[in-house]
Write an enzyme that holds these catalytic residues in place. Structure first.
Site, mmCIF file in Angstrom:
data_model
loop_
_atom_site.group_PDB
_atom_site.id
_atom_site.type_symbol
_atom_site.label_atom_id
_atom_site.label_comp_id
_atom_site.label_asym_id
_atom_site.label_seq_id
_atom_site.Cartn_x
_atom_site.Cartn_y
_atom_site.Cartn_z
ATOM 1 N N TYR A 97 0.792 -1.230 0.000
ATOM 2 C CA TYR A 97 0.000 0.000 0.000
ATOM 3 C C TYR A 97 0.831 1.290 0.000
ATOM 4 O O TYR A 97 0.715 2.100 -0.915
ATOM 5 C CB TYR A 97 -0.956 0.016 1.206
ATOM 6 C CG TYR A 97 -1.968 -1.098 1.132
ATOM 7 C CD1 TYR A 97 -2.949 -1.094 0.136
ATOM 8 C CD2 TYR A 97 -1.942 -2.167 2.011
ATOM 9 C CE1 TYR A 97 -3.869 -2.129 0.031
ATOM 10 C CE2 TYR A 97 -2.858 -3.204 1.915
ATOM 11 C CZ TYR A 97 -3.819 -3.169 0.920
ATOM 12 O OH TYR A 97 -4.726 -4.192 0.809
ATOM 13 N N PRO A 150 -11.339 -0.925 -1.887
ATOM 14 C CA PRO A 150 -12.501 -1.747 -2.228
ATOM 15 C C PRO A 150 -13.785 -1.106 -1.695
ATOM 16 O O PRO A 150 -13.728 -0.178 -0.887
ATOM 17 C CB PRO A 150 -12.219 -3.060 -1.499
ATOM 18 C CG PRO A 150 -11.422 -2.650 -0.302
ATOM 19 C CD PRO A 150 -10.644 -1.418 -0.694
ATOM 20 N N HIS A 156 -7.661 0.811 2.135
ATOM 21 C CA HIS A 156 -7.405 -0.591 2.428
ATOM 22 C C HIS A 156 -6.202 -0.850 3.350
ATOM 23 O O HIS A 156 -6.070 -1.944 3.911
ATOM 24 C CB HIS A 156 -7.187 -1.304 1.088
ATOM 25 C CG HIS A 156 -7.554 -2.745 1.062
ATOM 26 N ND1 HIS A 156 -7.597 -3.534 2.185
ATOM 27 C CD2 HIS A 156 -7.895 -3.565 0.046
ATOM 28 C CE1 HIS A 156 -7.945 -4.768 1.843
ATOM 29 N NE2 HIS A 156 -8.129 -4.812 0.553
ATOM 30 N N SER A 213 -10.188 -12.593 -4.740
ATOM 31 C CA SER A 213 -10.377 -12.611 -3.298
ATOM 32 C C SER A 213 -11.772 -13.107 -2.953
ATOM 33 O O SER A 213 -12.751 -12.701 -3.586
ATOM 34 C CB SER A 213 -10.197 -11.193 -2.765
ATOM 35 O OG SER A 213 -10.173 -11.223 -1.379
HETATM 36 N N1 COA Z 1 -15.580 -31.265 1.331
HETATM 37 C C1 COA Z 1 -16.675 -30.703 1.867
HETATM 38 N N2 COA Z 1 -16.680 -29.456 2.418
HETATM 39 C C2 COA Z 1 -15.519 -28.768 2.400
HETATM 40 C C3 COA Z 1 -14.347 -29.294 1.835
HETATM 41 C C4 COA Z 1 -14.410 -30.621 1.279
HETATM 42 N N3 COA Z 1 -13.348 -31.195 0.728
HETATM 43 N N4 COA Z 1 -13.362 -28.399 1.961
HETATM 44 C C5 COA Z 1 -13.892 -27.326 2.590
HETATM 45 N N5 COA Z 1 -15.192 -27.561 2.867
HETATM 46 C C6 COA Z 1 -16.126 -26.678 3.580
HETATM 47 C C7 COA Z 1 -15.465 -26.033 4.796
HETATM 48 O O1 COA Z 1 -15.552 -26.880 5.906
HETATM 49 C C8 COA Z 1 -16.273 -24.768 4.953
HETATM 50 O O2 COA Z 1 -17.482 -25.095 5.578
HETATM 51 P P1 COA Z 1 -18.413 -23.950 6.303
HETATM 52 O O3 COA Z 1 -19.086 -23.188 5.192
HETATM 53 O O4 COA Z 1 -19.355 -24.750 7.097
HETATM 54 O O5 COA Z 1 -17.484 -23.107 7.119
HETATM 55 C C9 COA Z 1 -16.591 -24.378 3.536
HETATM 56 O O6 COA Z 1 -16.455 -25.571 2.762
HETATM 57 C C10 COA Z 1 -15.676 -23.315 2.984
HETATM 58 O O7 COA Z 1 -14.333 -23.766 2.996
HETATM 59 P P2 COA Z 1 -13.357 -23.431 1.777
HETATM 60 O O8 COA Z 1 -14.128 -23.195 0.556
HETATM 61 O O9 COA Z 1 -12.303 -24.481 1.712
HETATM 62 O O10 COA Z 1 -12.700 -22.071 2.079
HETATM 63 P P3 COA Z 1 -12.426 -21.239 3.370
HETATM 64 O O11 COA Z 1 -13.704 -20.734 3.912
HETATM 65 O O12 COA Z 1 -11.542 -21.999 4.271
HETATM 66 O O13 COA Z 1 -11.648 -20.017 2.737
HETATM 67 C C11 COA Z 1 -9.717 -18.733 2.208
HETATM 68 C C12 COA Z 1 -10.365 -20.116 2.201
HETATM 69 C C13 COA Z 1 -8.340 -18.797 1.630
HETATM 70 C C14 COA Z 1 -10.562 -17.787 1.360
HETATM 71 C C15 COA Z 1 -9.701 -18.240 3.683
HETATM 72 O O14 COA Z 1 -8.876 -19.071 4.462
HETATM 73 C C16 COA Z 1 -9.142 -16.856 3.819
HETATM 74 O O15 COA Z 1 -7.959 -16.655 3.989
HETATM 75 N N6 COA Z 1 -10.025 -15.852 3.773
HETATM 76 C C17 COA Z 1 -9.613 -14.481 3.835
HETATM 77 C C18 COA Z 1 -9.631 -13.894 2.473
HETATM 78 C C19 COA Z 1 -9.477 -12.408 2.559
HETATM 79 O O16 COA Z 1 -8.673 -11.908 3.293
HETATM 80 N N7 COA Z 1 -10.312 -11.694 1.799
HETATM 81 C C20 COA Z 1 -10.340 -10.287 1.830
HETATM 82 C C21 COA Z 1 -9.164 -9.691 1.185
HETATM 83 S S1 COA Z 1 -9.248 -7.951 1.252
#
Ligand code: COA
Length: 631
Positions: A87, A100, A326, A542
């Site tokens: 940034y 954003p 941001h 993202s």
């Molecule tokens: N089978 C069935 N379900 C699964 C699965 C599988 N193999 N793998 C994951 N899931 C489920 C998870 O248990 C979770 O369940 P929930 O909805 O009940 O919580 C759901 O699917 C979502 O998991 P997943 O899609 O793997 O992603 P996540 O939620 O762990 O997200 C990231 C991953 C990288 C996006 C997250 O860790 C992250 O870092 N988020 C921040 C992003 C960010 O900063 N954004 C803003 C930027 S400004």
């Protein structure tokens, strides 16, 4: 062994420190990430450069040892490097390029007073939230999804209403208001018709109630209406490139009147921008654009102050949302805060009727500006540049309704990994090649954690997308499914690596910056073409999920790139895709078309393959297709 300690930290609620990956792990991963994005010649060169950098007793080891020292001495070894690189050193204008926006549900204001009532209610919510923050009473977040259950660092929340991004000639500064040094801000700046007003929210030691706030807002609107008193749209200057704005700011600062006005804005809690009706058709795409740039000079482009982290926008036409600077926090923290506010507004009925207004509230103050011809010239230049940015943004918000997270979970796949693979497929379909991709991964499991990058353009994703496009007719469904599983597994593995602090981007950045600090010649690895290519994030993605009806959007980070933000819901996914019209290579509508086609193809593939391995499912699918068997 990587340094991953779990010792509790007293000051940050027992969170571990961000680990430092080993040099060899990072260099190996770097080569694996880049091989298929480079020509053979480029890759051979890079392989040699990397080998030299990582050689025993070489410069890589020296830099790694310095980073290890840093890790010992600091709460988070990468925090400052990351903040500056991501940034504060970035000279691009904040609107579209960096800030954003969250777009709220469209509001239906029947009369002008309705929008002011909405604002009064919103401000009450902000003040409630601020009370929670001040009392450190916000409950700790726990990770969801992958590796769920660990506590998250809460530091970003405390910057929502107390920080300011000060422009500088070479780099900006993220200023934090420390209550011990400066008085706590007790005012909000209301922007209306490009004028800025100080709305004190505490008067005579009493927090204004909603009725009082409405009274004050009505006075502001009246004052803004007065043509004779209208001052130039100084906010436009904040929409310019950071160096240009820093220069204009120093010109403004020559006058004490301007210094006082700047001081009031820099120390406010947040901005509330009362926008005029934009006159545009209010599709999701149009609303996203209005949030990102205000519609330019002719609309609400000057009714902003981009340096302030939180700018709530309430349009007379019901187009509402929040635009964020941001550098102070990530989208997830922003979502938590805005969800609190929207839930507050739904859950706690407006108190306008019951509360009595204190009749003699002092009128809000208009901020004054002394504008020399030089300032007018600078304003004209900033306005031109904003106008160009407005014309350049090619935005496309798409609600994909065919399925959502639940279908993907049923395939036993991570929804996030699945969407990332779909984005790779979309890009390949549009452009016939893979590109360096950024996906933000939260590091809030660690002290002062921000984000690192999940490099989603994996070799496994490439193998899958080739099979789905070039090799569509020559690859069997079974093979395609195997490749899809491989791509999802690789993506999920990288995600886990990133959220546990073992990804490569922050580490490479740290090594580069330590070399700079030590004043040693820039190592070849950072001058290599592959490093430049690796940092050209043509796809900047993202996940920003919400539990309340709203969506996030942002612009691309390179001129020929796409910004792709997604909000997965159980039965649908909202995509906000952006690109620049000036690039002949990109087109957001085309990208969305390819994305939709890819998502449908991936669903069909999953259904066909599940159907082949599951007789009950097979019968269901045959019935759905009107009796036709699958291949
Ligand atoms: N089978 C069935 N379900 C699964 C699965 C599988 N193999 N793998 C994951 N899931 C489920 C998870 O248990 C979770 O369940 P929930 O909805 O009940 O919580 C759901 O699917 C979502 O998991 P997943 O899609 O793997 O992603 P996540 O939620 O762990 O997200 C990231 C991953 C990288 C996006 C997250 O860790 C992250 O870092 N988020 C921040 C992003 C960010 O900063 N954004 C803003 C930027 S400004």
């Amino acid at each position: 062994m990587p340094l991953l300690d779990r010792e509790p930290s007293k000051d940050l609620g027992g969170l571990p420190k961000l680990p430092l990956p080993t040099l060899n792990d990072t260099l190996d991963t770097y080569l694996r990430c880049m091989k298929h994005l480079l020509t053979e010649e480029q890759f051979n060169k890079t392989q040699n450069v990397v080998k030299q950098f990582g050689a025993p007793g070489g410069v890589g080891e020296l830099l790694q040892s310095k980073l290890m020292e840093k890790r010992e001495n600091k709460a988070n070894w990468v925090y400052d490097y990351w903040l500056n690189d991501m940034y504060l050193n970035n000279r691009l204008a904040l609107p579209v390029n960096s800030s954003p926006a969250m777009v709220f549900p469209q509001q239906n204001f029947r009369a002008p007073i309705d929008s002011l009532r909405f604002v009064a209610h919103l401000i009450s919510g902000i003040l409630e939230y601020k009370t929670l923050l001040d009392a450190h009473a916000l409950p700790v977040d726990y990770a969801r999804g992958q590796l769920a259950g660990t506590p998250m660092c809460m530091k970003q929340y405390y910057r929502l209403f107390t920080s300011y991004r000060l422009p500088g000639p070479d780099m900006d500064t993220l200023v934090a208001q420390e209550s011990s040094v400066m008085p706590e801000p007790e005012h909000i700046i209301v922007a209306c018709k490009n004028q800025f007003f100080v709305l004190d929210v505490v008067i005579n030691f009493r927090r204004l109630n909603e009725r009082d706030l409405l009274t004050q807002l009505e006075k502001i609107v009246k004052m803004a209406d007065s043509e004779e008193e209208r001052l130039p749209a100084i906010g436009l200057l904040t929409s310019d490139g950071r160096t240009e704005w820093a220069e204009s700011r120093s010109v403004l600062m020559r006058e004490s009147t301007n210094r006082d006005s700047l001081d009031m804005i820099e120390r406010c809690l947040c901005l509330v921008c009362l926008d005029g009706a934009s006159g545009a058709e209010l599709s999701d795409t149009a609303r996203a654009m209005l949030m990102l740039h205000g519609g330019g000079v002719a609309k609400n482009g000057g009714n902003r102050w981009y340096d302030k982290p939180m700018q709530f926008v309430v349009g007379a036409d019901g187009c509402c949302g929040v635009v964020c600077e941001h550098s102070a926090f990530e989208g997830i923290v922003l979502v938590q805060c805005t969800e609190y506010l929207l839930k507050y507004m739904i859950g706690s009925p407006s108190k306008l009727v019951r509360a009595a207004s204190v009749s003699e509230l002092p009128a809000p103050r208009r901020l004054r500006w002394k504008c020399t011809p030089e300032i007018h010239k600078l304003l004209a230049s900033s306005a031109d540049k904003l106008q160009r940015l407005v014309g350049d943004l090619d935005m496309n918000v798409h609600h994909f309704h065919d399925y959502g997270k639940e279908f993907i979970k049923k395939q036993k796949m991570s929804p996030d990994a699945y969407v990332q693979v779909a984005l790779q497929l979309a890009y390949y379909r549009c452009h016939g090649r893979p590109v360096s991709t950024y996906e933000s991964a939260s590091l809030r499991r660690f002290q002062e954690g921000r984000v690192d990058n999940i490099r989603s353009a994996t070799p496994e994703a490439l193998a899958f997308v080739i099979a789905m496009t070039d090799g569509m007719l020559t690859t069997s469904d079974t093979k395609k499914m195997e490749l899809l599983q491989g791509a999802i597994t690789a993506q999920t593995k990288y995600t886990i690596m990133a959220i546990t602090g073992m990804a490569i981007d922050n580490h490479l950045l740290g090594l580069r910056e330590v070399a700079h600090e030590l004043k040693i010649e820039k190592p070849e690895i950072f001058k290599d073409e592959a490093y430049l290519i690796s940092n050209q994030f043509i796809l900047s993605t993202s996940q920003v999920p919400t539990t309340v009806e709203m969506f996030c959007c942002y612009g691309p980070v390179v001129p020929n790139g796409y910004g792709a933000c997604y909000n997965p819901q159980s039965d649908h996914i909202i995509f906000s895709v952006s690109s620049f019209r000036e690039s002949p290579q990109t087109c957001s509508a085309e990208f969305v078309k390819c994305l939709v086609q890819g998502l449908l193809d991936m669903r069909d593939l999953c259904n066909k393959c599940n159907c082949a391995s599951n007789p009950v499912e097979q019968r269901k699918q045959i019935l759905k297709r009107g009796g036709k068997k699958c291949k």
